[in-house]
Design a protein around this motif. Structure first.
Motif, PDB file in Angstrom:
ATOM      1  N   GLN A 199      45.464  45.696  14.164  1.00 16.81           N
ATOM      2  CA  GLN A 199      45.667  46.529  15.343  1.00 16.81           C
ATOM      3  C   GLN A 199      44.335  46.856  16.011  1.00 16.81           C
ATOM      4  O   GLN A 199      44.203  46.745  17.238  1.00 16.81           O
ATOM      5  N   VAL A 200      43.333  47.226  15.246  1.00 12.87           N
ATOM      6  CA  VAL A 200      42.011  47.531  15.808  1.00 12.87           C
ATOM      7  C   VAL A 200      41.398  46.278  16.429  1.00 12.87           C
ATOM      8  O   VAL A 200      40.819  46.333  17.513  1.00 12.87           O
ATOM      9  N   GLY A 201      41.557  45.129  15.783  1.00 16.60           N
ATOM     10  CA  GLY A 201      41.041  43.874  16.341  1.00 16.60           C
ATOM     11  C   GLY A 201      41.703  43.526  17.663  1.00 16.60           C
ATOM     12  O   GLY A 201      41.039  43.063  18.602  1.00 16.60           O
ATOM     13  N   GLY A 202      43.009  43.759  17.763  1.00 16.05           N
ATOM     14  CA  GLY A 202      43.718  43.504  19.021  1.00 16.05           C
ATOM     15  C   GLY A 202      43.237  44.405  20.140  1.00 16.05           C
ATOM     16  O   GLY A 202      43.089  43.973  21.290  1.00 16.05           O
ATOM     17  N   ILE A 203      42.967  45.649  19.802  1.00 20.16           N
ATOM     18  CA  ILE A 203      42.464  46.591  20.809  1.00 20.16           C
ATOM     19  C   ILE A 203      41.083  46.160  21.290  1.00 20.16           C
ATOM     20  O   ILE A 203      40.775  46.214  22.487  1.00 20.16           O
ATOM     21  N   GLU A 204      40.232  45.716  20.375  1.00 20.20           N
ATOM     22  CA  GLU A 204      38.895  45.242  20.770  1.00 20.20           C
ATOM     23  C   GLU A 204      38.988  44.028  21.682  1.00 20.20           C
ATOM     24  O   GLU A 204      38.225  43.912  22.642  1.00 20.20           O
ATOM     25  N   ASP A 205      39.929  43.131  21.401  1.00 15.56           N
ATOM     26  CA  ASP A 205      40.129  41.964  22.279  1.00 15.56           C
ATOM     27  C   ASP A 205      40.579  42.392  23.670  1.00 15.56           C
ATOM     28  O   ASP A 205      40.099  41.869  24.678  1.00 15.56           O
ATOM     29  N   ASP A 206      41.500  43.342  23.726  1.00 13.98           N
ATOM     30  CA  ASP A 206      41.983  43.832  25.016  1.00 13.98           C
ATOM     31  C   ASP A 206      40.865  44.511  25.802  1.00 13.98           C
ATOM     32  O   ASP A 206      40.786  44.382  27.022  1.00 13.98           O
ATOM     33  N   ARG A 207      39.990  45.227  25.104  1.00 17.78           N
ATOM     34  CA  ARG A 207      38.865  45.868  25.791  1.00 17.78           C
ATOM     35  C   ARG A 207      37.946  44.825  26.414  1.00 17.78           C
ATOM     36  O   ARG A 207      37.499  44.983  27.553  1.00 17.78           O
ATOM     37  N   SER A 208      37.676  43.750  25.684  1.00 20.70           N
ATOM     38  CA  SER A 208      36.808  42.706  26.240  1.00 20.70           C
ATOM     39  C   SER A 208      37.477  42.019  27.428  1.00 20.70           C
ATOM     40  O   SER A 208      36.805  41.669  28.400  1.00 20.70           O
ATOM     41  N   ASN A 209      38.797  41.858  27.386  1.00 22.28           N
ATOM     42  CA  ASN A 209      39.509  41.288  28.533  1.00 22.28           C
ATOM     43  C   ASN A 209      39.390  42.189  29.754  1.00 22.28           C
ATOM     44  O   ASN A 209      39.221  41.713  30.881  1.00 22.28           O
ATOM     45  N   ASN A 210      39.478  43.496  29.547  1.00 21.37           N
ATOM     46  CA  ASN A 210      39.347  44.421  30.672  1.00 21.37           C
ATOM     47  C   ASN A 210      37.949  44.376  31.270  1.00 21.37           C
ATOM     48  O   ASN A 210      37.786  44.494  32.486  1.00 21.37           O
ATOM     49  N   ILE A 211      36.943  44.199  30.438  1.00 23.09           N
ATOM     50  CA  ILE A 211      35.573  44.076  30.945  1.00 23.09           C
ATOM     51  C   ILE A 211      35.457  42.824  31.809  1.00 23.09           C
ATOM     52  O   ILE A 211      34.869  42.855  32.896  1.00 23.09           O
ATOM     53  N   LEU A 212      36.041  41.717  31.341  1.00 16.93           N
ATOM     54  CA  LEU A 212      35.995  40.473  32.113  1.00 16.93           C
ATOM     55  C   LEU A 212      36.725  40.614  33.447  1.00 16.93           C
ATOM     56  O   LEU A 212      36.251  40.130  34.481  1.00 16.93           O
ATOM     57  N   PHE A 213      37.861  41.295  33.445  1.00 16.46           N
ATOM     58  CA  PHE A 213      38.587  41.507  34.700  1.00 16.46           C
ATOM     59  C   PHE A 213      37.790  42.385  35.653  1.00 16.46           C
ATOM     60  O   PHE A 213      37.784  42.152  36.862  1.00 16.46           O
ATOM     61  N   ALA A 214      37.133  43.407  35.131  1.00 17.20           N
ATOM     62  CA  ALA A 214      36.335  44.286  35.991  1.00 17.20           C
ATOM     63  C   ALA A 214      35.189  43.509  36.627  1.00 17.20           C
ATOM     64  O   ALA A 214      34.909  43.650  37.820  1.00 17.20           O
TER      65      ALA A 214
ATOM     66  N   GLY B 115      42.337  50.794  32.363  1.00 16.08           N
ATOM     67  CA  GLY B 115      42.845  50.221  31.121  1.00 16.08           C
ATOM     68  C   GLY B 115      41.829  50.286  30.001  1.00 16.08           C
ATOM     69  O   GLY B 115      42.165  50.556  28.844  1.00 16.08           O
ATOM     70  N   TYR B 116      40.561  50.057  30.340  1.00 17.16           N
ATOM     71  CA  TYR B 116      39.495  50.121  29.345  1.00 17.16           C
ATOM     72  C   TYR B 116      39.396  51.532  28.761  1.00 17.16           C
ATOM     73  O   TYR B 116      39.290  51.700  27.556  1.00 17.16           O
ATOM     74  N   THR B 117      39.442  52.544  29.626  1.00 16.66           N
ATOM     75  CA  THR B 117      39.333  53.918  29.118  1.00 16.66           C
ATOM     76  C   THR B 117      40.532  54.279  28.247  1.00 16.66           C
ATOM     77  O   THR B 117      40.380  55.000  27.260  1.00 16.66           O
ATOM     78  N   GLN B 118      41.708  53.775  28.591  1.00 12.77           N
ATOM     79  CA  GLN B 118      42.882  54.031  27.758  1.00 12.77           C
ATOM     80  C   GLN B 118      42.743  53.353  26.396  1.00 12.77           C
ATOM     81  O   GLN B 118      43.128  53.918  25.368  1.00 12.77           O
ATOM     82  N   LEU B 119      42.179  52.151  26.393  1.00 11.20           N
ATOM     83  CA  LEU B 119      42.005  51.434  25.132  1.00 11.20           C
ATOM     84  C   LEU B 119      40.960  52.081  24.242  1.00 11.20           C
ATOM     85  O   LEU B 119      41.057  52.028  23.022  1.00 11.20           O
TER      86      LEU B 119
END
Length: 98
Positions: free
Chosen positions: A56-71, A26-30
Motif C-alpha cells: 500500500q505504501v509503495g502504491g502511494i509513492e508511485d501515485d505521488r511520482s505520477n502526480n509530479i510528472l503530471f504537474a 492529488g499530491y497533497t492528498q497522497l
C-alpha cells in the motif's frame, strides 16, 4: 484569425492550469494518505498484514511520482497557450500599425 488563435491559446493555458492544479491537489492528498499508511505499517501485526501495508505504501509513492510528472507535464500546454496568446496579440498590434 488572430481571435481564434487567442481563444485557443487561452483555452490551452487554462487546460494546463487545470491539470497542474489537480495534480498538486492529488499530491497533497497522497501525502496525507501516505502518513496514515505508514502509521498503519508500524502498527501491523503479522507478516501478511505487514506485506499488505508495504504494498500500500509503495502504491502511494508511485501515485505521488505520477502526480509530479503530471504537474511538470502541465507546463507544456500552459507554455503553448501563453505563446499563442502572445503571438496573436503581436499580430493584432502589427495590424493596427500597418
Amino acid at each position: 484569425m488572430w481571435r481564434l488563435w487567442y481563444a485557443v491559446g487561452v483555452a490551452l493555458a487554462g487546460f494546463g492550469l487545470l491539470i497542474g492544479t489537480l495534480a498538486v491537489y492529488g499530491y497533497t492528498q497522497l501525502v496525507a494518505e501516505q502518513a496514515r499508511a505508514e502509521q498503519l505499517l508500524s502498527e501491523a501485526e503479522g507478516e501478511a498484514e505487514l506485506r499488505m501495508r508495504q504494498v500500500q505504501v509503495g502504491g502511494i509513492e508511485d501515485d505521488r511520482s505520477n502526480n509530479i510528472l503530471f504537474a511538470v507535464g502541465s507546463l507544456v500546454p500552459i507554455t503553448g497557450g501563453v505563446a499563442l496568446v502572445a503571438l496573436s496579440r503581436r499580430r493584432l498590434r502589427e495590424r493596427r500599425v500597418g
